[in-house]
Design a protein around this motif. Structure first.
Motif, PDB file in Angstrom:
ATOM      1  N   GLN A   5       0.847  -1.191   0.000  1.00 43.89           N
ATOM      2  CA  GLN A   5       0.000   0.000   0.000  1.00 43.89           C
ATOM      3  C   GLN A   5       0.881   1.239   0.000  1.00 43.89           C
ATOM      4  O   GLN A   5       1.979   1.219   0.513  1.00 43.89           O
ATOM      5  N   SER A   6       0.391   2.314  -0.562  1.00 48.09           N
ATOM      6  CA  SER A   6       1.099   3.576  -0.441  1.00 48.09           C
ATOM      7  C   SER A   6       0.272   4.442   0.489  1.00 48.09           C
ATOM      8  O   SER A   6      -0.906   4.669   0.268  1.00 48.09           O
ATOM      9  N   LEU A   7       0.871   4.900   1.554  1.00 50.03           N
ATOM     10  CA  LEU A   7       0.117   5.582   2.590  1.00 50.03           C
ATOM     11  C   LEU A   7       0.791   6.901   2.934  1.00 50.03           C
ATOM     12  O   LEU A   7       1.997   6.931   3.129  1.00 50.03           O
ATOM     13  N   GLU A   8       0.000   7.939   3.010  1.00 55.54           N
ATOM     14  CA  GLU A   8       0.551   9.286   3.176  1.00 55.54           C
ATOM     15  C   GLU A   8       0.149   9.867   4.527  1.00 55.54           C
ATOM     16  O   GLU A   8      -1.028   9.858   4.884  1.00 55.54           O
ATOM     17  N   PHE A   9       1.114  10.371   5.262  1.00 52.88           N
ATOM     18  CA  PHE A   9       0.868  11.009   6.563  1.00 52.88           C
ATOM     19  C   PHE A   9       1.738  12.256   6.686  1.00 52.88           C
ATOM     20  O   PHE A   9       2.753  12.362   6.007  1.00 52.88           O
ATOM     21  N   ASP A  10       1.333  13.158   7.582  1.00 56.63           N
ATOM     22  CA  ASP A  10       2.243  14.279   7.880  1.00 56.63           C
ATOM     23  C   ASP A  10       3.534  13.719   8.472  1.00 56.63           C
ATOM     24  O   ASP A  10       4.620  14.162   8.150  1.00 56.63           O
ATOM     25  N   SER A  11       3.369  12.742   9.378  1.00 54.96           N
ATOM     26  CA  SER A  11       4.568  12.231  10.045  1.00 54.96           C
ATOM     27  C   SER A  11       4.485  10.728  10.260  1.00 54.96           C
ATOM     28  O   SER A  11       3.408  10.179  10.503  1.00 54.96           O
ATOM     29  N   VAL A 111      10.465  -1.238  10.099  1.00 52.05           N
ATOM     30  CA  VAL A 111      10.904  -0.304   9.059  1.00 52.05           C
ATOM     31  C   VAL A 111      12.262  -0.770   8.556  1.00 52.05           C
ATOM     32  O   VAL A 111      13.192  -0.989   9.345  1.00 52.05           O
ATOM     33  N   THR A 112      12.365  -0.960   7.256  1.00 53.06           N
ATOM     34  CA  THR A 112      13.619  -1.471   6.678  1.00 53.06           C
ATOM     35  C   THR A 112      14.393  -0.370   5.958  1.00 53.06           C
ATOM     36  O   THR A 112      15.612  -0.448   5.844  1.00 53.06           O
ATOM     37  N   ALA A 113      13.673   0.626   5.433  1.00 44.89           N
ATOM     38  CA  ALA A 113      14.352   1.686   4.684  1.00 44.89           C
ATOM     39  C   ALA A 113      13.564   2.980   4.806  1.00 44.89           C
ATOM     40  O   ALA A 113      12.338   2.952   4.998  1.00 44.89           O
ATOM     41  N   ALA A 114      14.263   4.095   4.681  1.00 41.57           N
ATOM     42  CA  ALA A 114      13.611   5.410   4.643  1.00 41.57           C
ATOM     43  C   ALA A 114      14.444   6.287   3.723  1.00 41.57           C
ATOM     44  O   ALA A 114      15.633   6.491   3.970  1.00 41.57           O
ATOM     45  N   SER A 120      10.324  16.603  -3.559  1.00 43.39           N
ATOM     46  CA  SER A 120       9.057  16.795  -2.842  1.00 43.39           C
ATOM     47  C   SER A 120       9.275  17.118  -1.364  1.00 43.39           C
ATOM     48  O   SER A 120       8.319  17.398  -0.647  1.00 43.39           O
ATOM     49  N   ALA A 121      10.536  17.047  -0.895  1.00 44.17           N
ATOM     50  CA  ALA A 121      10.866  17.241   0.522  1.00 44.17           C
ATOM     51  C   ALA A 121      10.051  16.287   1.392  1.00 44.17           C
ATOM     52  O   ALA A 121       9.494  16.669   2.425  1.00 44.17           O
ATOM     53  N   ARG A 122       9.969  15.047   0.963  1.00 46.41           N
ATOM     54  CA  ARG A 122       9.218  14.037   1.717  1.00 46.41           C
ATOM     55  C   ARG A 122      10.040  12.758   1.841  1.00 46.41           C
ATOM     56  O   ARG A 122      10.912  12.484   1.022  1.00 46.41           O
ATOM     57  N   TRP A 123       9.695  12.002   2.850  1.00 48.87           N
ATOM     58  CA  TRP A 123      10.338  10.702   3.065  1.00 48.87           C
ATOM     59  C   TRP A 123       9.415   9.578   2.587  1.00 48.87           C
ATOM     60  O   TRP A 123       8.192   9.666   2.763  1.00 48.87           O
ATOM     61  N   THR A 124      10.018   8.551   2.028  1.00 48.13           N
ATOM     62  CA  THR A 124       9.278   7.310   1.779  1.00 48.13           C
ATOM     63  C   THR A 124       9.846   6.253   2.718  1.00 48.13           C
ATOM     64  O   THR A 124      11.066   6.046   2.769  1.00 48.13           O
ATOM     65  N   THR A 134       4.519   7.523   2.866  1.00 47.48           N
ATOM     66  CA  THR A 134       5.228   8.787   2.623  1.00 47.48           C
ATOM     67  C   THR A 134       4.845   9.779   3.705  1.00 47.48           C
ATOM     68  O   THR A 134       3.715   9.755   4.225  1.00 47.48           O
ATOM     69  N   CYS A 135       5.785  10.630   4.039  1.00 50.79           N
ATOM     70  CA  CYS A 135       5.534  11.619   5.097  1.00 50.79           C
ATOM     71  C   CYS A 135       6.474  12.798   4.909  1.00 50.79           C
ATOM     72  O   CYS A 135       7.522  12.678   4.267  1.00 50.79           O
TER      73      CYS A 135
END
Ligand code: FAD
Ligand code: NAP
Length: 543
Positions: A5-11, A111-114, A120-124, A134-135
């Protein structure tokens, strides 16, 4: 949750121990969307994993609790001066339920990778379940002592008996009745578990590489008035704790040199504090941590106590620490540790000059060929501390820079909160902050409050990126090293400098300047518009 799944959060917050839970609560209350990802199948962190017999806090329960909500303090009743692991875990579970935190936690997921995306200044954030979150803000609440370390000796998998690590203890418990047991290690975890295992096992052999200084807990049951008094003043007490050097209240600091008083007076002062128990002895004189001669007086006092308690003189001598200053490895707090060596079914084997060569199918063999047979081996061999949990994740910052490369020669951070080159990532109690040299809950709350205030500040100003400036990081790293070098701490082969992990860079990792000075510095940095950090708007806006 299903995979891929691709899931988007602020943090995204990694870890559901004391730090991750409080961070989730603060972000939720501030109106940020947040998801916690936790490897375990429940909350608790340290207190979820470390279920070995005898596990307790070594900071008094009334201080080893959250201080952010007076109602919470009033609702929870601590029963002992030093709470047991089951009681602390029940408390954390109570907190998770009270604030309805579980609905935002993804359990049994590692969590295996970030990876940070500049555009986009975002982390996956990738997990072992195949999810990709993503956050904007990535908050690592992964713990300083959450990666158990097993000795690098051959044969561990070949052992035919039962093997346990204190930091990954079976949930159903272990019954050692009638068994021949080995405990490897004599740090805090060993010192807490040995007395209990000795009472159960048919025979216990303790393998000691380095003896530790241990002081009595003098544990007792708390009466109602004691916890009510603290609960009624919790906010005030917590604010006061944040001004102290170790985040602990009630340790009377005697501002006198150990060398300025007579031998009798010195002994009286040490005896008085030994009778109080716990870390009281740490405040006996003002130069024990910085002057080797002063330190030796404290070290010799503890050795004299070991000789008083342990009946066999050879065992007593072997238990006496000699090759590092008192207090420069974490002081252990015990319940009848030294007394346990008076039991007929307990034997101490020093492996200082005769290390374990191999774990065999039946037990273990030392370098000189001596063989032992056991039904169970307990590894109380500690953790890949402070950096271990972060470096196990494939963390990549700006331009694909990996955290492993960045920290090749040891951790570098600004204030233990951020790493230059890794925008929008925060480390709760990261290396370079007081963390493990303090009451961790005081330090966790201070970090979480700071991070939450920072994110609110950025949101109010439409800023999307915060990153430690390289120059600020360099200056902080220099300061952390300079302060450590003023003390005797770097002289010990401790996990504070990574000495317990072969090949790990030897760098003193926590900040020893004290919680009070540190918290003041963090507050000043924030008040000056996050001095030392580079702040910028959305990448698209800044072009
Ligand atoms: P932790 O409690 O370690 O929680 C981190 C969580 O992150 C863990 O649940 C872990 O599973 C999770 N995690 C890590 N990596 C990943 C990943 N890649 N993906 C998903 N999840 C991940 N401190 C004191 O101040 N006083 C004490 O008395 C005291 N006693 C202690 C006793 C023991 C046995 C130990 C080991 C430590 C003790 N400490 C003590 C230190 C203790 O670690 C802290 O007090 C505190 O519990 C840390 O909370 P935390 O949330 O920062 O980290
Ligand atoms: P630790 O302090 O690192 O102790 C590990 C022990 O294992 C040491 O005695 C070490 O010897 C020994 N060891 C490691 N590798 C070995 C090997 N290959 N061969 C032989 N011996 C080996 O770990 P810990 O006891 O788990 O404690 C870690 C920290 O967690 C503590 O310092 C404390 O901060 C926290 N903690 C607190 C409590 C508490 O009282 N509340 C309880 C447990 C843990 P060397 O010293 O020679 O390396």
């Amino acid at each position: 949750m299903t995979s891929n799944q691709s899931l988007e959060f602020d943090s995204i917050i990694v870890g559901a121990g004391f730090a991750g839970l409080y961070q989730l609560l603060r972000l939720r209350r501030a109106g940020f969307s947040a998801r916690v990802i936790e490897a375990g199948d429940n909350v608790g962190g340290t207190w979820y994993w470390n279920r070995y017999p005898g596990a307790r806090c070594d900071i008094e329960s009334l201080q080893y609790q959250y201080g952010f909500d007076p109602d919470l303090a009033r609702e929870w009743r601590w029963t002992e001066r030093y709470a047991t692991q089951p009681e602390i875990l029940r408390y954390i579970e109570f907190v998770a339920d009270r604030y309805d935190l579980r609905r935002d936690i993804q359990f049994s997921t590692r969590v295996t990778a970030a990876h940070y995306d500049d555009a986009s200044a975002r982390w996956t954030v990738h997990t072992d379940r195949g999810d990709a979150y993503t956050c904007r803000w990535l908050i690592m609440a992964t713990g300083c002592l959450s990666v158990p370390k097993t000795p690098e000796v051959p044969g561990i998998d070949a052992f035919e008996g039962e093997s346990y690590h204190t930091g990954a203890w079976p949930h159903e418990g272990v019954d050692f009745t009638g068994k021949r047991v080995a405990v490897i290690g004599t740090g805090s975890s060993a010192i807490q578990s040995i007395p209990i295992i000795a009472r159960q096992a048919e025979h216990l052999t303790v393998f000691q590489r380095t003896p530790n200084f241990s002081v009595p807990a003098h544990n007792y049951l708390l009466d109602e008035s004691q916890w009510q008094e603290v609960a009624a003043r919790i906010a005030e007490l917590r604010a006061e704790a944040r001004t102290t050097s170790a985040g602990i209240l009630g340790i009377e600091l005697n501002d006198v040199s150990a060398l300025a008083v007579s031998e009798e007076e010195r002994r009286r002062e040490f005896e008085r504090r030994w009778a109080i128990g716990g870390f009281a002895i740490g405040g006996a004189f003002n130069d024990v941590a910085i002057n080797l001669d002063a330190n030796e007086t404290a070290a010799e006092f503890v050795r004299s106590k070991i000789r008083e308690i342990v009946q066999d003189p050879e065992t007593a001598e072997a238990l006496c620490p000699r090759d590092y200053p008192f207090g420069t490895k974490r002081l252990c707090v015990d319940i009848a540790y030294y007394e346990t060596f008076n039991r007929p079914n307990v034997k101490l084997v020093s492996i200082r000059d005769n290390p374990i060569a191999e774990i065999t199918p039946k037990g273990l063999r030392l370098q000189d060929g001596t063989e032992f047979e056991f039904d169970a081996i307990v590894y109380a061999t500690g953790f890949d501390a402070m950096t271990g949990a972060l470096l196990r994740i494939d963390i990549r910052g700006r331009n694909g820079l990996t955290l492993r490369d960045k920290w090749e020669h040891g951790p570098r951070t600004y204030l233990g909160l951020q790493v230059a080159g890794f925008p929008n990532m925060f480390t709760i109690t990261g290396p370079g902050s007081p963390s493990v040299l303090s009451n961790m809950i005081v330090s966790i709350e201070q970090h979480v409050d700071w991070v939450t205030d920072c994110l609110e500040y950025l949101r109010e100003r439409d800023l999307a990126v915060i990153e430690a400036a390289p120059a600020a990081e360099d200056a902080w790293v220099d300061h952390v090293n300079q302060v450590a070098d003023l003390t005797l701490y770097p002289r010990a082969n401790s996990w504070y400098i990574g000495a317990n992990v072969p090949g790990k860079p030897r760098v003193f990792m926590p900040y020893i300047g004290g919680v009070g000075l540190y918290a003041q510095k963090c507050a000043e940095v924030a008040a000056n518009g996050y001095e030392g950090f580079l702040l910028s708007p959305e990448p698209a806006l800044s072009r």
